[in-house]
Design an enzyme around this catalytic site. Sequence first.
Site, PDB file in Angstrom:
ATOM      1  N   SER A  12      20.001 -12.451  -9.228  1.00 32.31           N
ATOM      2  CA  SER A  12      18.725 -12.148  -8.568  1.00 32.31           C
ATOM      3  C   SER A  12      18.083 -13.443  -8.087  1.00 32.31           C
ATOM      4  CB  SER A  12      17.773 -11.462  -9.547  1.00 32.31           C
ATOM      5  OG  SER A  12      16.451 -11.530  -9.029  1.00 32.31           O
ATOM      6  N   HIS A  37      21.271 -10.158  -5.289  1.00 30.33           N
ATOM      7  CA  HIS A  37      20.210  -9.178  -5.547  1.00 30.33           C
ATOM      8  C   HIS A  37      18.867  -9.748  -5.081  1.00 30.33           C
ATOM      9  CE1 HIS A  37      18.447  -5.751  -7.776  1.00 30.33           C
ATOM     10  NE2 HIS A  37      17.511  -6.604  -8.171  1.00 30.33           N
ATOM     11  N   ASP A  39      14.819  -9.089  -4.842  1.00 25.65           N
ATOM     12  CA  ASP A  39      13.711  -8.328  -5.416  1.00 25.65           C
ATOM     13  C   ASP A  39      12.486  -8.378  -4.518  1.00 25.65           C
ATOM     14  OD1 ASP A  39      14.722  -7.353  -7.947  1.00 25.65           O
ATOM     15  OD2 ASP A  39      14.855  -9.449  -8.571  1.00 25.65           O
ATOM     16  N   MET A  41       8.726  -7.096  -3.901  1.00 31.28           N
ATOM     17  CA  MET A  41       7.578  -6.553  -4.645  1.00 31.28           C
ATOM     18  C   MET A  41       6.316  -6.650  -3.799  1.00 31.28           C
ATOM     19  SD  MET A  41       8.271  -8.230  -8.386  1.00 31.28           S
ATOM     20  CE  MET A  41       9.943  -8.490  -9.009  1.00 31.28           C
ATOM     21  N   HIS A  70      16.410  -4.568  -3.633  1.00 29.54           N
ATOM     22  CA  HIS A  70      15.705  -3.714  -4.599  1.00 29.54           C
ATOM     23  C   HIS A  70      14.237  -3.657  -4.207  1.00 29.54           C
ATOM     24  CE1 HIS A  70      14.388  -3.408  -9.142  1.00 29.54           C
ATOM     25  NE2 HIS A  70      14.052  -2.342  -8.450  1.00 29.54           N
ATOM     26  N   MET A  72      10.637  -2.706  -4.741  1.00 27.07           N
ATOM     27  CA  MET A  72       9.630  -2.306  -5.734  1.00 27.07           C
ATOM     28  C   MET A  72       8.306  -2.238  -4.991  1.00 27.07           C
ATOM     29  SD  MET A  72      11.118  -4.714  -8.757  1.00 27.07           S
ATOM     30  CE  MET A  72      12.029  -5.676  -7.548  1.00 27.07           C
ATOM     31  N   MET A 141      16.561   0.405 -14.686  1.00 32.49           N
ATOM     32  CA  MET A 141      15.860  -0.810 -15.083  1.00 32.49           C
ATOM     33  C   MET A 141      15.899  -0.960 -16.601  1.00 32.49           C
ATOM     34  SD  MET A 141      14.986  -2.169 -12.285  1.00 32.49           S
ATOM     35  CE  MET A 141      14.116  -3.567 -13.023  1.00 32.49           C
ATOM     36  N   GLY A 146       8.793  -6.133 -12.157  1.00 33.39           N
ATOM     37  CA  GLY A 146       7.652  -6.963 -11.769  1.00 33.39           C
ATOM     38  C   GLY A 146       7.926  -8.450 -11.949  1.00 33.39           C
ATOM     39  N   PHE A 147       8.716  -8.783 -12.949  1.00 32.06           N
ATOM     40  CA  PHE A 147       8.924 -10.200 -13.245  1.00 32.06           C
ATOM     41  C   PHE A 147      10.333 -10.455 -13.765  1.00 32.06           C
ATOM     42  CE2 PHE A 147       4.528  -9.015 -13.870  1.00 32.06           C
ATOM     43  CZ  PHE A 147       3.872  -9.923 -13.044  1.00 32.06           C
ATOM     44  N   GLY A 148      10.815 -11.670 -13.512  1.00 35.10           N
ATOM     45  CA  GLY A 148      12.068 -12.102 -14.118  1.00 35.10           C
ATOM     46  C   GLY A 148      11.809 -12.605 -15.526  1.00 35.10           C
ATOM     47  N   GLY A 149      12.873 -12.824 -16.263  1.00 34.19           N
ATOM     48  CA  GLY A 149      12.756 -13.460 -17.576  1.00 34.19           C
ATOM     49  C   GLY A 149      12.158 -12.618 -18.678  1.00 34.19           C
ATOM     50  N   ASP A 179      19.386  -3.717 -14.608  1.00 32.95           N
ATOM     51  CA  ASP A 179      18.615  -4.849 -14.083  1.00 32.95           C
ATOM     52  C   ASP A 179      17.479  -5.174 -15.043  1.00 32.95           C
ATOM     53  OD1 ASP A 179      17.177  -6.689 -12.582  1.00 32.95           O
ATOM     54  OD2 ASP A 179      16.647  -5.269 -10.985  1.00 32.95           O
ATOM     55  N   GLY A 180      17.501  -6.415 -15.560  1.00 34.07           N
ATOM     56  CA  GLY A 180      16.396  -6.881 -16.385  1.00 34.07           C
ATOM     57  C   GLY A 180      16.855  -7.286 -17.776  1.00 34.07           C
ATOM     58  N   GLY A 181      16.673  -8.558 -18.103  1.00 38.71           N
ATOM     59  CA  GLY A 181      17.018  -9.042 -19.436  1.00 38.71           C
ATOM     60  C   GLY A 181      18.513  -9.054 -19.708  1.00 38.71           C
ATOM     61  N   GLY A 201      19.119 -12.613 -13.310  1.00 43.08           N
ATOM     62  CA  GLY A 201      18.319 -13.666 -12.674  1.00 43.08           C
ATOM     63  C   GLY A 201      18.375 -14.929 -13.500  1.00 43.08           C
TER      64      GLY A 201
HETATM   65  C1  DX5 Z   1      12.516  -7.285 -12.238  1.00 46.65           C
HETATM   66  C2  DX5 Z   1      13.554  -7.520 -11.166  1.00 46.65           C
HETATM   67  C3  DX5 Z   1      14.796  -8.111 -11.706  1.00 46.65           C
HETATM   68  C4  DX5 Z   1      14.623  -9.523 -12.234  1.00 46.65           C
HETATM   69  C5  DX5 Z   1      15.728  -9.826 -13.213  1.00 46.65           C
HETATM   70  O1  DX5 Z   1      11.442  -6.633 -11.688  1.00 46.65           O
HETATM   71  O2  DX5 Z   1      13.912  -6.287 -10.567  1.00 46.65           O
HETATM   72  O3  DX5 Z   1      15.838  -8.073 -10.731  1.00 46.65           O
HETATM   73  O4  DX5 Z   1      14.638 -10.475 -11.219  1.00 46.65           O
HETATM   74  O5  DX5 Z   1      15.480 -11.032 -13.837  1.00 46.65           O
HETATM   75  P1  DX5 Z   1      16.070 -11.404 -15.273  1.00 46.65           P
HETATM   76  O6  DX5 Z   1      17.573 -11.292 -15.170  1.00 46.65           O
HETATM   77  O7  DX5 Z   1      15.590 -12.789 -15.498  1.00 46.65           O
HETATM   78  O8  DX5 Z   1      15.521 -10.395 -16.259  1.00 46.65           O
HETATM   79 ZN    ZN Z   2      15.749  -6.222  -9.302  1.00 52.64          ZN
END
Ligand code: DX5
Ligand code: ZN
Length: 223
Positions: A12, A37, A39, A41, A70, A72, A141, A146-149, A179-181, A201
């Site tokens: 991502s 990927h 994102d 938003m 993706h 959002m 998901m 909304g956020f990475g990490g 997707d996510g974590g 990501g």
């Molecule tokens: C969250 C995004 C994800 C995010 C993943 O809203 O859709 O794609 O960037 O980031 P990581 O892999 O750091 O959780």
């Molecule tokens: Zn995503």
Amino acid sequence: MTASRPTLIAPSILAADFARMGEEIRAVEEAGADWIHVDVMDGHFVPNITIGPGMVEAVRSVTELPLDVHLMIETPDRYVGDFVSAGATTVGVHAEACAHLHRSIQTIKETGARACVVLNPATPPTAIEAVIADVDQVLIMTVNPGFGGQKFIRSALPTVSRIRSWIREQDLDVDLQVDGGITKDTIAEAAEAGANAFVAGTAVFGADDYATAIQDLKKNAHP
Ligand code: DX5
Ligand code: ZN
């Protein structure tokens, strides 16, 4: 459980260095990424604002890899055409954002792009049961978008298993993505539940060596 589709890693770009995006894309491509990927938003559907079609066009100009976009955003149908024109290979829309989900999927397919339907961790799989045969990809998901990490939400995995069983029973040609974590420590559980495509990501762009990070994810998906 193994999927009949290949194991795919989609870094991502939300976790990339935005000031060096071209180099970052080339680096993950060289490191073995399968998809990129993206994102998107809007500050309404999710509490963050990121990028639009302009960035997709810029990314498209530096790579041949499929672009997994993706969305959002609220009322995504309005923007599908813009993202496909910019170079999206796949467009994902959230079931929670579409009042007429079947129509939204048809809107994507009419452009010739691959259609993906996305579910938040707390949305039951039955929300997409009626459209699963119409899509190319399902994204579950494993964080609240909304956020990475963020931390992996394990309680979304029964939904992944349920969707995998529908794909198998109906013999569908559908990628099942999470997707996510996703990290080298969580990817095995998601693969075991039935996912074959993995967004990562922080686990890729936060690593010192992108190739090792991607290899470790693939290796750990099926230990
Ligand atoms: C969250 C995004 C994800 C995010 C993943 O809203 O859709 O794609 O960037 O980031 P990581 O892999 O750091 O959780
Ligand atoms: Zn995503």
